[in-house]
Scaffold this motif. Structure first.
Motif, PDB file in Angstrom:
ATOM      1  N   VAL A  95      -6.840   8.997  -0.713  1.00 28.95           N
ATOM      2  CA  VAL A  95      -8.143   8.375  -0.944  1.00 28.95           C
ATOM      3  C   VAL A  95      -9.188   8.804   0.075  1.00 28.95           C
ATOM      4  CG1 VAL A  95      -9.377   6.177  -1.104  1.00 28.95           C
ATOM      5  CG2 VAL A  95      -7.098   6.392  -2.077  1.00 28.95           C
ATOM      6  N   ILE A  96      -8.844   8.867   1.343  1.00 28.22           N
ATOM      7  CA  ILE A  96      -9.868   9.067   2.371  1.00 28.22           C
ATOM      8  C   ILE A  96      -9.595  10.238   3.298  1.00 28.22           C
ATOM      9  CG2 ILE A  96     -10.783   6.728   2.355  1.00 28.22           C
ATOM     10  CD1 ILE A  96      -8.913   5.987   4.603  1.00 28.22           C
ATOM     11  N   SER A  97      -8.932  11.274   2.774  1.00 28.97           N
ATOM     12  CA  SER A  97      -8.732  12.474   3.585  1.00 28.97           C
ATOM     13  C   SER A  97      -9.980  13.332   3.522  1.00 28.97           C
ATOM     14  CB  SER A  97      -7.523  13.263   3.094  1.00 28.97           C
ATOM     15  OG  SER A  97      -7.785  13.801   1.828  1.00 28.97           O
ATOM     16  N   GLY A  98     -10.148  14.173   4.528  1.00 30.03           N
ATOM     17  CA  GLY A  98     -11.344  15.000   4.592  1.00 30.03           C
ATOM     18  C   GLY A  98     -11.252  16.310   3.848  1.00 30.03           C
ATOM     19  N   GLY A 108      -3.398  14.540   2.222  1.00 31.16           N
ATOM     20  CA  GLY A 108      -4.467  14.365   1.251  1.00 31.16           C
ATOM     21  C   GLY A 108      -4.865  15.680   0.648  1.00 31.16           C
ATOM     22  N   GLY A 109      -5.698  15.613  -0.333  1.00 33.49           N
ATOM     23  CA  GLY A 109      -6.120  16.861  -0.910  1.00 33.49           C
ATOM     24  C   GLY A 109      -7.101  16.704  -2.034  1.00 33.49           C
ATOM     25  N   GLU A 110      -7.554  17.826  -2.492  1.00 22.65           N
ATOM     26  CA  GLU A 110      -8.498  17.855  -3.585  1.00 22.65           C
ATOM     27  C   GLU A 110      -7.929  18.681  -4.726  1.00 22.65           C
ATOM     28  OE1 GLU A 110     -11.928  19.404  -1.675  1.00 22.65           O
ATOM     29  OE2 GLU A 110     -12.284  17.610  -0.544  1.00 22.65           O
ATOM     30  N   ALA A 111      -6.616  18.746  -4.817  1.00 27.47           N
ATOM     31  CA  ALA A 111      -5.973  19.466  -5.893  1.00 27.47           C
ATOM     32  C   ALA A 111      -5.671  18.495  -7.019  1.00 27.47           C
ATOM     33  CB  ALA A 111      -4.680  20.114  -5.383  1.00 27.47           C
ATOM     34  N   VAL A 159       0.854  -1.198   0.000  1.00 24.57           N
ATOM     35  CA  VAL A 159       0.000   0.000   0.000  1.00 24.57           C
ATOM     36  C   VAL A 159       0.885   1.241   0.000  1.00 24.57           C
ATOM     37  CG1 VAL A 159      -1.764   1.291   1.260  1.00 24.57           C
ATOM     38  CG2 VAL A 159      -1.855  -1.199   1.200  1.00 24.57           C
ATOM     39  N   HIS A 160       0.641   2.142  -0.931  1.00 21.59           N
ATOM     40  CA  HIS A 160       1.432   3.371  -1.018  1.00 21.59           C
ATOM     41  C   HIS A 160       1.298   4.162   0.285  1.00 21.59           C
ATOM     42  CE1 HIS A 160       2.914   7.257  -2.414  1.00 21.59           C
ATOM     43  NE2 HIS A 160       3.445   6.605  -3.446  1.00 21.59           N
ATOM     44  N   PRO A 161       2.405   4.720   0.815  1.00 21.28           N
ATOM     45  CA  PRO A 161       2.352   5.439   2.090  1.00 21.28           C
ATOM     46  C   PRO A 161       1.386   6.620   2.108  1.00 21.28           C
ATOM     47  CG  PRO A 161       4.632   5.161   1.372  1.00 21.28           C
ATOM     48  CD  PRO A 161       3.757   4.648   0.276  1.00 21.28           C
ATOM     49  N   ARG A 162       1.120   7.211   0.951  1.00 13.36           N
ATOM     50  CA  ARG A 162       0.203   8.355   0.922  1.00 13.36           C
ATOM     51  C   ARG A 162      -1.219   7.963   0.517  1.00 13.36           C
ATOM     52  NH1 ARG A 162       2.439  13.271  -2.142  1.00 13.36           N
ATOM     53  NH2 ARG A 162       0.628  14.195  -1.162  1.00 13.36           N
ATOM     54  N   ALA A 163      -1.489   6.680   0.373  1.00 14.09           N
ATOM     55  CA  ALA A 163      -2.803   6.218  -0.091  1.00 14.09           C
ATOM     56  C   ALA A 163      -3.927   6.689   0.831  1.00 14.09           C
ATOM     57  CB  ALA A 163      -2.822   4.698  -0.216  1.00 14.09           C
ATOM     58  N   ASP A 164      -3.699   6.622   2.146  1.00 12.35           N
ATOM     59  CA  ASP A 164      -4.742   7.059   3.084  1.00 12.35           C
ATOM     60  C   ASP A 164      -5.107   8.517   2.849  1.00 12.35           C
ATOM     61  OD1 ASP A 164      -4.837   4.580   4.451  1.00 12.35           O
ATOM     62  OD2 ASP A 164      -3.108   5.159   5.663  1.00 12.35           O
TER      63      ASP A 164
END
Length: 188
Positions: free
Chosen positions: A111-114, A122-125, A103-108
């Motif tokens: 995929v499931i950041s707020g 995480g992000g929405e960029a 699992v990629h270390p940044r997957a959380d």
């Protein structure tokens, strides 16, 4: 002279005048209270709307998000990543990915950041996502606790800011497992 004649024609005693004054004072007080309520109404409405907007943004669907990373959700598996993601990974990322069972270390975070300001990366960029390779893929999410799923929300960056909107999921299957892994996977 006419006013004096009219005053003489009306026979009013002192108690009636006092009652009238009391009624007028009460009417003035009610009007002032109503005016204060009218002034406060927009403030109450603004506060109510702001709270509702915050609640909706927090859960996007107005429900508890059991998959949210900050709430205990976790990506526990995914299909092969796009070559573009893998090519940018350094040796530390590769080592961490191996420690997490692929699992990629940044997957959380992806995929499931707020939100885009979250500390988990995480992000929405544009480009801030878990880009899976090929035309099909899957992601396994562990929810923070066992639940009966009532709704699922799938989000993708808006087409106006996406580099390539064709990468957005077009068909999704949601499957669940409890306790032990099976071959059932959520495909995107």
């Amino acid at each position: 002279a006419a006013a004096a004649a009219a005053a003489a024609a009306v026979d009013v005693d002192a108690s009636e005048i006092q009652t009238l004054r009391g009624e007028i004072t009460a009417m003035i007080a009610r009007a002032a209270a109503h005016k204060a309520e009218v002034r406060a109404a927009p403030m109450v409405s603004k506060a109510h709307v702001a709270a509702e907007v915050e609640r909706q943004l927090a859960g996007r669907a107005g429900r508890v998000d059991y998959a949210l990373f900050s709430g205990g959700g976790k990506v526990v598996g995914h299909s092969a990543l796009s070559a573009l993601v893998s090519s940018g990974d350094g040796p530390l990322t590769v080592a961490l990915q191996a420690l997490r069972g692929g699992v990629h270390p940044r997957a959380d975070g992806w995929v499931i950041s707020g939100s885009s300001s979250s500390s988990d990366g995480g992000g929405e960029a544009a480009g801030e996502c878990l880009a899976l390779g090929g035309n099909t893929g899957w992601i396994d999410l562990r929810l923070r606790e066992a639940v009966a799923v009532e709704a699922v929300t799938l989000e993708h960056i808006h087409r106006d800011v996406a580099y390539d909107i064709t990468s957005a999921p077009k068909a999704v299957t949601v499957l669940g497992w409890n306790g032990t892994r099976t071959t059932q996977r959520a495909s995107a």
